[in-house]
Design an enzyme around this catalytic site. Structure first.
Site, PDB file in Angstrom:
ATOM      1  CG  ASP A   1       5.739  -3.084   6.999  1.00 13.22           C
ATOM      2  OD1 ASP A   1       5.322  -3.831   6.083  1.00 13.22           O
ATOM      3  OD2 ASP A   1       6.873  -2.591   6.992  1.00 13.22           O
ATOM      4  CG  HIS A   2       1.167  -4.476   3.016  1.00 13.18           C
ATOM      5  ND1 HIS A   2       1.850  -3.362   2.636  1.00 13.18           N
ATOM      6  CD2 HIS A   2       1.297  -5.351   1.996  1.00 13.18           C
ATOM      7  CE1 HIS A   2       2.363  -3.552   1.434  1.00 13.18           C
ATOM      8  NE2 HIS A   2       2.047  -4.757   1.015  1.00 13.18           N
TER       9      HIS A   2
ATOM     10  CG  HIS B   1       7.271  -3.062   2.755  1.00 17.31           C
ATOM     11  ND1 HIS B   1       6.359  -2.856   3.753  1.00 17.31           N
ATOM     12  CD2 HIS B   1       6.739  -2.473   1.652  1.00 17.31           C
ATOM     13  CE1 HIS B   1       5.323  -2.172   3.273  1.00 17.31           C
ATOM     14  NE2 HIS B   1       5.540  -1.918   2.002  1.00 17.31           N
TER      15      HIS B   1
HETATM   16  C1  BG6 Z   1       3.646  -0.321  -0.540  1.00 18.44           C
HETATM   17  C2  BG6 Z   1       4.386   0.683  -1.368  1.00 18.44           C
HETATM   18  O1  BG6 Z   1       3.887  -0.120   0.820  1.00 18.44           O
HETATM   19  O2  BG6 Z   1       4.069  -1.638  -0.887  1.00 18.44           O
HETATM   20  C3  BG6 Z   1       4.179   0.422  -2.840  1.00 18.44           C
HETATM   21  O3  BG6 Z   1       3.944   1.985  -1.055  1.00 18.44           O
HETATM   22  C4  BG6 Z   1       4.527  -1.007  -3.181  1.00 18.44           C
HETATM   23  O4  BG6 Z   1       4.948   1.318  -3.642  1.00 18.44           O
HETATM   24  C5  BG6 Z   1       3.821  -1.967  -2.241  1.00 18.44           C
HETATM   25  O5  BG6 Z   1       4.130  -1.253  -4.518  1.00 18.44           O
HETATM   26  C6  BG6 Z   1       4.308  -3.388  -2.434  1.00 18.44           C
HETATM   27  O6  BG6 Z   1       3.453  -4.261  -1.740  1.00 18.44           O
HETATM   28  P1  BG6 Z   1       3.233  -5.755  -2.234  1.00 18.44           P
HETATM   29  O7  BG6 Z   1       2.399  -6.379  -1.174  1.00 18.44           O
HETATM   30  O8  BG6 Z   1       2.574  -5.675  -3.566  1.00 18.44           O
HETATM   31  O9  BG6 Z   1       4.607  -6.341  -2.339  1.00 18.44           O
END
Ligand code: BG6
Length: 513
Positions: A200-201, A263
């Site tokens: 989960d980045h 997230h």
């Molecule tokens: C991803 C989703 O996991 O996270 C995307 O699939 C979303 O839809 C993205 O845009 C958001 O990541 P960040 O790091 O740009 O907030």
């Protein structure tokens, strides 16, 4: 108004990074490598690690995808690193790094492809001295996760006598509780839990990790971090972008699956968890799961869904969700979700957590706001009418996850002059200003941790299932009762009116709405 005391220079930050452990030799094998993620995030992240001296000298990358690419792949990665990594095209380190990038074309369900891949990896082992250490990264469509893991197992690639074999699995991990359980079972047939890194980045973002440092490395916040002092918590994950050409994916996903189940729930767990016994994977995971399991079943009246119609974002006219490419013109998929949650435990009983996430909102803004209770008596209330700032505002701590990463504390200050009037002011910590570096894309830290075998910042089986257990009844109810009012918010707004009403009925409001 208040300056941040800087005690760490950019050199200190750099030095502390270099002082970290460098992983064992490794081949990173990315399945689904022709997709956007590899070019925009993964290769730039690996290159940043290389620049920081954090990659092992014995290292190689293999991109795996269906299309017959070769030089095109390396050129594409080069572009991605230059654009995404702020790198000069003639950087000699880049040339050397790209020399270690390979490509292998195969269908993910073709056993012959794995035989050839295995022999390529053995050849690369000899060339780069990587000695059987593998990090597989599954960045394909989720339908292939189980297939790839089983094929790796069937071809003797899931274990190695010589080196460590680990596997990162991208989100979405399942699309409801049942499918997540099934996927866990299938993957666990081949890989042990300590080989699996469900990514989960958000957990790789500095500002997300900083929630734990803020809470547990400071003596002054934790004593008031509970129902006695906190009135409520709001979490917003707002995006101004739309679905970015990912129509078929998003039609099946929607905001709740795409962002809230993972997230947003991760953010919530960091805010709400008890202090872990130590900063290791198992105790942290246990505390997070305890939070998710303490969340009461979510009532339908505590949920809001929305879908954007046409509107103006950043001064430009944009189409509505139903007009996006490869989206059903009558689609019921939600592009916005808001929930009111109750964590029924000693610390949080009676403190609502409001969360919302959506696409095509007014701005990109991910924030956690902790709102404190007002003081027991209002000594200065007689001066409120005279004050140009109106009512005395409650204290808030606002953690800006992105952009403008930082943390602010709002408090009341006396305005200059002969009477006791006050205005709210902000005490502000700004990441970039304090540390002189902008926070890295979450993938750097997570790729490095996976190479090191550290799963602290990854999701685990029990956690994934606990969050799906919360979301699945909502998804089922929503599917059984398709919305009649979609689209119900204009692109460029702060979402449907019902999201404001969710807080208004408790006498509260989103800070931006
Ligand atoms: C991803 C989703 O996991 O996270 C995307 O699939 C979303 O839809 C993205 O845009 C958001 O990541 P960040 O790091 O740009 O907030």
């Amino acid at each position: 108004m208040v300056t941040t005391e800087v005690t760490v220079s950019p050199e200190d930050v750099k030095a502390s990074r270099v002082a970290e452990r460098v992983p064992d030799p490794c081949i990173v094998v990315i399945f689904g490598a022709s997709g956007d993620l590899t070019k925009r995030k993964l290769l730039p992240a690996l290159y940043h690690l290389e620049q920081a001296g954090l990659l092992p000298a014995n290292f190689a990358v293999v991109g795996v995808a269906r299309r017959p690419l070769k030089d095109e792949f390396v050129n594409d990665m080069r572009d991605g690193i230059i654009k995404g990594g702020g790198v000069e095209a003639d950087d000699p380190m880049l040339r050397e790094f790209l020399g270690k990038v390979n490509y292998h074309a195969m269908n993910f369900d073709d056993p012959g492809g794995y035989v050839r891949l295995n022999s390529l990896l053995e050849t690369l082992d000899r060339k780069y001295g990587t000695n059987g250490h593998r990090l597989f990264y599954l960045a394909t469509a989720p339908d292939y996760f189980s297939e790839i893991v089983h094929q790796l197992g069937a071809h003797g690639m899931a274990k190695s006598e010589k080196g460590a074999v680990r596997c990162i699995i991208e989100k979405p991990f399942g699309h409801d509780l049942q499918s997540a359980r099934r996927l866990n079972d299938e993957v666990n047939e081949v890989l042990s839990e300590d080989q699996i890194f469900r990514i989960d980045h958000y957990l790789g973002k500095e500002t997300v990790q900083n929630i734990l440092v803020f809470r547990f490395a400071n003596g002054i916040f934790e004593p008031i971090w509970n129902r006695n002092y906190i009135d409520h918590v709001r979490i917003t994950a707002a995006e101004s972008i739309g679905i970015e050409g990912r129509g078929p994916f998003y039609e099946k996903a929607g905001a709740l699956r795409d962002v809230v189940q993972n997230h947003v729930m991760e953010l919530l767990s960091f805010v709400a968890m008890e202090p872990p016994g130590s900063f290791f994977s198992a105790p942290i995971r246990m505390e997070k799961v305890k939070v998710w399991k303490a969340i009461q079943p979510i009532k339908m009246e505590d949920t809001v869904r929305g879908q954007y119609g046409p509107g103006i974002v950043g001064g430009k006219q944009v189409v509505g969700y139903r007009q996006e490419d490869r989206v059903n013109p009558q689609s019921s998929t939600e592009t916005f979700a808001a929930l009111r949650l109750h964590i029924e435990n000693w610390r949080w009983a009676g403190v609502p957590f409001y969360v919302r996430a959506g696409k095509r909102l007014a701005e990109r803004f991910t924030d956690i706001t902790i709102q404190f209770k007002q003081p027991p008596t209002m000594l200065f209330k007689d001066n409120v009418e005279a004050s140009k700032c109106g009512e005395i505002q409650p204290n808030i701590i606002s953690m800006r996850i992105q952009p403008n990463e930082g943390i602010s504390l709002r408090f009341a200050a006396k305005t200059p002059g002969p009477s006791m009037q006050s205005c709210p002011v902000m005490m502000d910590f700004d990441y970039a200003a304090a540390f002189g570096v902008s926070s890295a894309n979450g993938y750097e830290r997570l790729l490095l941790d996976a190479m090191l075998g550290d799963s602290t910042l990854f999701s685990h089986r029990d956690g994934v299932e606990a969050t799906w257990a919360l979301m699945t009844p909502i998804l089922e109810e929503w599917a059984a009762h398709p919305p009649t009012d979609f689209p119900n918010y204009a692109a460029g707004s702060w979402g449907p009116a019902a999201a404001g009403a969710l807080l208004a009925r408790d006498g509260r409001q989103w800070r931006r709405q």
